[in-house]
Design a protein around this motif. Structure first.
Motif, PDB file in Angstrom:
ATOM      1  N   GLU A   1      11.033  -9.348   7.059  1.00 31.94           N
ATOM      2  CA  GLU A   1       9.645  -9.374   7.268  1.00 31.94           C
ATOM      3  C   GLU A   1       8.711  -8.722   6.294  1.00 31.94           C
ATOM      4  O   GLU A   1       9.075  -8.006   5.438  1.00 31.94           O
ATOM      5  CB  GLU A   1       9.443  -8.610   8.797  1.00 31.94           C
ATOM      6  N   ALA A   2       7.444  -9.067   6.702  1.00 29.30           N
ATOM      7  CA  ALA A   2       6.407  -8.611   5.716  1.00 29.30           C
ATOM      8  C   ALA A   2       6.457  -7.111   5.307  1.00 29.30           C
ATOM      9  O   ALA A   2       6.412  -6.711   4.185  1.00 29.30           O
ATOM     10  CB  ALA A   2       4.778  -8.992   6.198  1.00 29.30           C
ATOM     11  N   ALA A   3       6.475  -6.355   6.263  1.00 29.61           N
ATOM     12  CA  ALA A   3       6.644  -4.823   6.322  1.00 29.61           C
ATOM     13  C   ALA A   3       7.887  -4.332   5.459  1.00 29.61           C
ATOM     14  O   ALA A   3       7.958  -3.556   4.521  1.00 29.61           O
ATOM     15  CB  ALA A   3       6.607  -4.073   7.565  1.00 29.61           C
ATOM     16  N   ALA A   4       8.986  -4.938   5.668  1.00 25.95           N
ATOM     17  CA  ALA A   4      10.334  -4.706   5.000  1.00 25.95           C
ATOM     18  C   ALA A   4      10.191  -5.219   3.549  1.00 25.95           C
ATOM     19  O   ALA A   4      10.734  -4.235   2.659  1.00 25.95           O
ATOM     20  CB  ALA A   4      11.583  -5.291   5.651  1.00 25.95           C
TER      21      ALA A   4
ATOM     22  N   TRP B   1      -0.615  -9.481  -2.284  1.00 24.45           N
ATOM     23  CA  TRP B   1      -2.085  -9.573  -2.310  1.00 24.45           C
ATOM     24  C   TRP B   1      -2.759 -10.150  -0.982  1.00 24.45           C
ATOM     25  O   TRP B   1      -3.916 -10.126  -1.108  1.00 24.45           O
ATOM     26  CB  TRP B   1      -2.227 -10.499  -3.405  1.00 24.45           C
ATOM     27  N   SER B   2      -2.047 -10.329  -0.091  1.00 25.51           N
ATOM     28  CA  SER B   2      -2.555 -10.500   1.278  1.00 25.51           C
ATOM     29  C   SER B   2      -3.209  -9.278   1.888  1.00 25.51           C
ATOM     30  O   SER B   2      -3.838  -9.272   2.703  1.00 25.51           O
ATOM     31  CB  SER B   2      -1.667 -11.363   2.126  1.00 25.51           C
ATOM     32  N   CYS B   3      -2.784  -8.091   1.260  1.00 24.25           N
ATOM     33  CA  CYS B   3      -2.920  -6.953   1.981  1.00 24.25           C
ATOM     34  C   CYS B   3      -4.751  -6.384   1.645  1.00 24.25           C
ATOM     35  O   CYS B   3      -4.841  -6.624   0.268  1.00 24.25           O
ATOM     36  CB  CYS B   3      -2.096  -5.601   1.430  1.00 24.25           C
ATOM     37  N   PRO B   4      -5.350  -6.132   2.287  1.00 25.60           N
ATOM     38  CA  PRO B   4      -6.682  -5.820   2.105  1.00 25.60           C
ATOM     39  C   PRO B   4      -6.918  -4.909   1.173  1.00 25.60           C
ATOM     40  O   PRO B   4      -7.894  -4.756   0.376  1.00 25.60           O
ATOM     41  CB  PRO B   4      -7.395  -5.847   3.473  1.00 25.60           C
ATOM     42  N   LEU B   5      -6.015  -3.599   1.333  1.00 22.92           N
ATOM     43  CA  LEU B   5      -6.010  -2.511   0.425  1.00 22.92           C
ATOM     44  C   LEU B   5      -5.497  -3.003  -1.119  1.00 22.92           C
ATOM     45  O   LEU B   5      -6.345  -2.782  -2.075  1.00 22.92           O
ATOM     46  CB  LEU B   5      -5.446  -1.431   0.786  1.00 22.92           C
ATOM     47  N   THR B   6      -4.404  -3.809  -1.176  1.00 23.62           N
ATOM     48  CA  THR B   6      -3.937  -4.335  -2.599  1.00 23.62           C
ATOM     49  C   THR B   6      -5.013  -4.998  -3.299  1.00 23.62           C
ATOM     50  O   THR B   6      -5.061  -4.946  -4.381  1.00 23.62           O
ATOM     51  CB  THR B   6      -2.668  -4.673  -2.340  1.00 23.62           C
ATOM     52  N   ALA B   7      -5.432  -6.024  -2.485  1.00 27.40           N
ATOM     53  CA  ALA B   7      -6.373  -7.110  -3.238  1.00 27.40           C
ATOM     54  C   ALA B   7      -7.583  -6.520  -3.471  1.00 27.40           C
ATOM     55  O   ALA B   7      -8.314  -6.770  -4.561  1.00 27.40           O
ATOM     56  CB  ALA B   7      -6.609  -8.135  -1.852  1.00 27.40           C
TER      57      ALA B   7
ATOM     58  N   ASP C   1      -2.609 -11.661  10.048  1.00 25.75           N
ATOM     59  CA  ASP C   1      -1.557 -10.999  10.662  1.00 25.75           C
ATOM     60  C   ASP C   1      -0.502 -10.437   9.440  1.00 25.75           C
ATOM     61  O   ASP C   1      -0.053  -9.065   9.478  1.00 25.75           O
ATOM     62  CB  ASP C   1      -0.735 -11.829  11.644  1.00 25.75           C
ATOM     63  N   ILE C   2       0.003 -11.181   8.563  1.00 25.29           N
ATOM     64  CA  ILE C   2       0.670 -10.881   7.475  1.00 25.29           C
ATOM     65  C   ILE C   2       0.133  -9.905   6.679  1.00 25.29           C
ATOM     66  O   ILE C   2       0.654  -8.831   6.249  1.00 25.29           O
ATOM     67  CB  ILE C   2       0.980 -12.108   6.624  1.00 25.29           C
TER      68      ILE C   2
END
Length: 362
Positions: free
Chosen positions: A72-75, A114-120, A154-155
């Protein structure tokens, strides 16, 4: 918003430090998607031929990231952070930016991260420099960042749940609490205290300071080189007693000392020193220390070496910091006469990610 595209990556192998003229830092060894930044790197050198060991390194990197890209995405996010630490250590300081980064950012796992708002946000640098106040709002989980989080899907939010709770992000949130407690302590010890925040960002510590909320600070000067940050501070200050004033001011302005700002009971700089070279850091510390009243305190902070998330921050956030040991942080006071220092105290945060230096003027 779609994640950053990865084809046709360009590599710049140049180390750039903070500019005294702007007070902002730029990244080292950036790998930029050309379609997003046509104005950057207009001249692309002919790629050099890789040595056999560099080719093997790239193949090893791809295999490591392939193994991290399961579940999963978190893992996958947690596995990517661990993998990038190992990759960075294996590549070494030279091959990491020159050989490894391009392979890392071109891997399909990048689309997830890069779908993560913090990372992007960190990678895109909407204000043109790293570590901006909007990024800190995402780390703080501040209400002003809620829209960006909601838009991530969600991802993206699943990845964000991992990145925002990483050790460096916990330390940034603790830093906010430490600053608020310091404001409250100085306000209690020195009634009518005057305070100065350098590179204040959105000044979120003011929102959780009991002393500022109760009007127990006589004067609070918030300075930053970013006009947008000061606009946010000025807007928020309307909900607080009228102690906070904003003024645009860069590192060069402080070092040049062109303007008399008065004297202060507390001066602090939280996230600025992570981008300053040693010479500028020492000069700035001397100048800020000179603005203290007798018995006044200067508090500065810097990230410590050994951060497990450093590879992830550099690879996918394009967030490059100057990490310093306790000795190097104490060295910020190197241009100040020992006779002028009543007390010097160093302490790390709970996670051991950030070190603090507090200097009290005689």
């Amino acid at each position: 918003m779609r994640p950053l595209p990865t084809p046709q990556l360009r590599v710049r192998n140049a180390r750039r430090r903070i500019s005294g003229a702007t007070g902002a830092a730029t990244a080292i060894s950036r790998v930029l998607p050309a379609p997003l930044h046509p104005e950057i790197l207009p001249d692309v050198p002919t790629p050099r031929v890789l040595a056999p060991d560099e080719i093997r390194l790239q193949a090893d990197i791809a295999a490591i990231l392939d193994r991290a890209a399961a579940g999963e995405a978190a893992a996958r996010t947690g596995a990517a952070i661990d993998a990038l630490r190992a990759i960075r250590e294996a590549a070494g300081e030279g091959a990491w930016p020159e050989v490894a980064l391009g392979t890392v950012r071109a891997h399909p796992l990048a689309e997830l991260l890069w779908s993560c708002p913090l990372t992007a946000h960190a990678y895109r640098r909407p204000r043109g420099y790293p570590g901006d106040a909007g990024l800190l709002d995402l780390i703080y989980r501040h209400p002003d960042a809620a829209e960006a989080v909601a838009a991530a899907g969600d991802i993206g939010r699943a990845v964000y749940a991992v990145t925002r709770d990483s050790a460096p992000c916990r330390s940034v949130r603790e830093r906010r609490e430490i600053l608020a407690r310091t404001i409250d302590r100085v306000a209690e010890e020195r009634p009518g205290a005057e305070m100065l925040a350098v590179a204040c960002g959105h000044l979120r510590e003011a929102e959780i300071s009991a002393a500022l909320g109760a009007g127990r600070v006589a004067r609070f000067l918030a300075t930053d080189q970013d006009a947008e940050s000061l606009r946010v501070v000025a807007d928020r200050a309307r909900t607080l007693p009228p102690a906070i004033a904003c003024r645009p001011r860069s590192v060069r302005d402080f070092i040049a000392a062109r303007e008399d700002l008065g004297r202060f009971d507390l001066i602090y700089a939280a996230g600025l020193y992570d981008y300053l070279d040693d010479r500028i850091a020492a000069r700035l510390t001397r100048r800020l220390f000179a603005l203290l009243k007798p018995g006044g305190r200067l508090v500065v902070a810097n990230f410590l070496p050994g951060l497990g998330e450093q590879g992830y921050m550099e690879a996918f956030m394009d967030w490059w910091l100057i990490y310093r040991t306790e000795a190097a942080i104490r060295g910020f006071a190197g241009e100040i006469s020992e006779n002028d220092i009543r007390a010097a105290r160093y302490f790390p945060d709970e996670a051991g990610c950030v070190g603090y230096l507090e200097l009290e003027r005689a």
